[in-house]
Design a protein around this motif. Structure first.
Motif, PDB file in Angstrom:
ATOM      1  N   TRP A 102      35.412  37.354  34.779  1.00 31.95           N
ATOM      2  CA  TRP A 102      34.484  36.631  35.666  1.00 31.95           C
ATOM      3  C   TRP A 102      33.811  35.500  34.887  1.00 31.95           C
ATOM      4  CZ3 TRP A 102      33.690  36.568  40.774  1.00 31.95           C
ATOM      5  CH2 TRP A 102      32.496  36.059  41.276  1.00 31.95           C
ATOM      6  N   ALA A 103      33.351  35.800  33.680  1.00 30.40           N
ATOM      7  CA  ALA A 103      32.691  34.782  32.842  1.00 30.40           C
ATOM      8  C   ALA A 103      33.676  33.682  32.448  1.00 30.40           C
ATOM      9  CB  ALA A 103      32.083  35.441  31.598  1.00 30.40           C
ATOM     10  N   VAL A 104      34.896  34.049  32.126  1.00 31.74           N
ATOM     11  CA  VAL A 104      35.924  33.059  31.769  1.00 31.74           C
ATOM     12  C   VAL A 104      36.189  32.130  32.951  1.00 31.74           C
ATOM     13  CG1 VAL A 104      38.411  32.804  31.281  1.00 31.74           C
ATOM     14  CG2 VAL A 104      37.038  34.429  29.968  1.00 31.74           C
TER      15      VAL A 104
ATOM     16  N   GLN B 258      34.478  46.365  31.625  1.00 28.61           N
ATOM     17  CA  GLN B 258      33.984  45.213  30.867  1.00 28.61           C
ATOM     18  C   GLN B 258      34.988  44.067  30.868  1.00 28.61           C
ATOM     19  OE1 GLN B 258      30.986  44.554  29.774  1.00 28.61           O
ATOM     20  NE2 GLN B 258      31.694  42.564  29.068  1.00 28.61           N
ATOM     21  N   GLN B 259      36.274  44.388  30.862  1.00 23.76           N
ATOM     22  CA  GLN B 259      37.289  43.331  30.845  1.00 23.76           C
ATOM     23  C   GLN B 259      37.201  42.468  32.106  1.00 23.76           C
ATOM     24  OE1 GLN B 259      41.719  44.095  31.034  1.00 23.76           O
ATOM     25  NE2 GLN B 259      41.494  43.528  28.874  1.00 23.76           N
ATOM     26  N   HIS B 260      36.960  43.079  33.256  1.00 25.25           N
ATOM     27  CA  HIS B 260      36.837  42.303  34.493  1.00 25.25           C
ATOM     28  C   HIS B 260      35.556  41.465  34.487  1.00 25.25           C
ATOM     29  CE1 HIS B 260      40.261  43.666  37.051  1.00 25.25           C
ATOM     30  NE2 HIS B 260      40.313  44.549  36.063  1.00 25.25           N
ATOM     31  N   ALA B 261      34.490  41.980  33.923  1.00 22.84           N
ATOM     32  CA  ALA B 261      33.264  41.180  33.782  1.00 22.84           C
ATOM     33  C   ALA B 261      33.528  39.979  32.876  1.00 22.84           C
ATOM     34  CB  ALA B 261      32.136  42.042  33.224  1.00 22.84           C
ATOM     35  N   GLU B 262      34.296  40.175  31.825  1.00 23.25           N
ATOM     36  CA  GLU B 262      34.630  39.058  30.937  1.00 23.25           C
ATOM     37  C   GLU B 262      35.512  38.038  31.655  1.00 23.25           C
ATOM     38  OE1 GLU B 262      36.676  38.080  26.617  1.00 23.25           O
ATOM     39  OE2 GLU B 262      36.202  40.160  27.097  1.00 23.25           O
TER      40      GLU B 262
ATOM     41  N   LEU C  44      43.187  38.770  27.328  1.00 26.34           N
ATOM     42  CA  LEU C  44      42.093  39.656  26.933  1.00 26.34           C
ATOM     43  C   LEU C  44      42.706  40.926  26.366  1.00 26.34           C
ATOM     44  CD1 LEU C  44      41.272  38.403  30.073  1.00 26.34           C
ATOM     45  CD2 LEU C  44      39.120  38.931  28.971  1.00 26.34           C
TER      46      LEU C  44
ATOM     47  N   ASP D  91      39.240  45.387  24.718  1.00 26.80           N
ATOM     48  CA  ASP D  91      38.473  46.466  25.346  1.00 26.80           C
ATOM     49  C   ASP D  91      39.309  47.728  25.489  1.00 26.80           C
ATOM     50  OD1 ASP D  91      36.033  45.070  25.848  1.00 26.80           O
ATOM     51  OD2 ASP D  91      37.030  43.997  27.465  1.00 26.80           O
TER      52      ASP D  91
ATOM     53  N   LYS E 291      43.232  33.145  30.092  1.00 27.67           N
ATOM     54  CA  LYS E 291      42.929  33.840  28.841  1.00 27.67           C
ATOM     55  C   LYS E 291      43.759  35.118  28.739  1.00 27.67           C
ATOM     56  CE  LYS E 291      39.188  35.235  25.855  1.00 27.67           C
ATOM     57  NZ  LYS E 291      37.805  35.105  25.523  1.00 27.67           N
TER      58      LYS E 291
END
Length: 151
Positions: free
Chosen positions: A141-143, A135-139, A81, A84, A79
């Motif tokens: 992780w979800a990806v 927040q970008q790293h959390a996203e 990103l 953010d 992805k």
């Protein structure tokens, strides 16, 4: 880093759009390698900002070696990103545009890491929830979790 340092000397803490690349290295147990960052103590995917003239793929290879001490090659772009913003502890404000890759280790050799960037690395299971750098790293992780679940 020299490129970013030069820009910051000119613009100070003004908000900047910065391009970066990060990678997810997944082991046989489907655990993911993360780095404990030296600047904040939080966890994140190895990666960082591009140097002038680099591609996203070259950036993730260089940064992974610096941050985790591991030579990798990108396997799949997971992805881009770009929505953010983040303020670093020193006051620098960025909107990071990050290319997030699934990567593969290319050699068993371990290289020295940059202690100014990484305290340590550790594999985390997908069910774990480390405290992420932003927040970008959390996203990311979800990806990654979604990708691994649906492949």
């Amino acid at each position: 880093m020299a490129y970013i340092r030069k820009i910051r000397q000119l613009v100070g803490h003004q908000p900047l759009i910065m391009t970066s690349a990060s990678g997810a290295l997944v082991n046989e147990q489907e655990a993911v390698l993360l780095q404990e960052r030296a600047d904040t103590g939080d966890w994140g995917f190895p990666g960082g900002y591009m140097e002038f003239g680099e591609t996203f793929e070259q950036t993730v290879v260089r940064e992974f070696k610096e941050d985790a001490g591991i030579a990798v090659e990108p396997q799949r772009l997971l992805k881009i990103l770009d929505h953010d913003t983040y303020t670093y502890p020193n006051g620098d404000v960025v909107q990071p545009v990050n290319a997030f890759y699934l990567v593969r280790r290319t050699t068993a050799r371990q290289y020295p890491i940059k202690p100014s960037e990484t305290v340590r690395t550790r594999y985390f299971g997908l069910h774990e929830s480390p405290h992420f750098f932003n927040q970008q790293h959390a996203e990311m992780w979800a990806v990654l979790k979604e990708y691994l679940t649906n492949r």
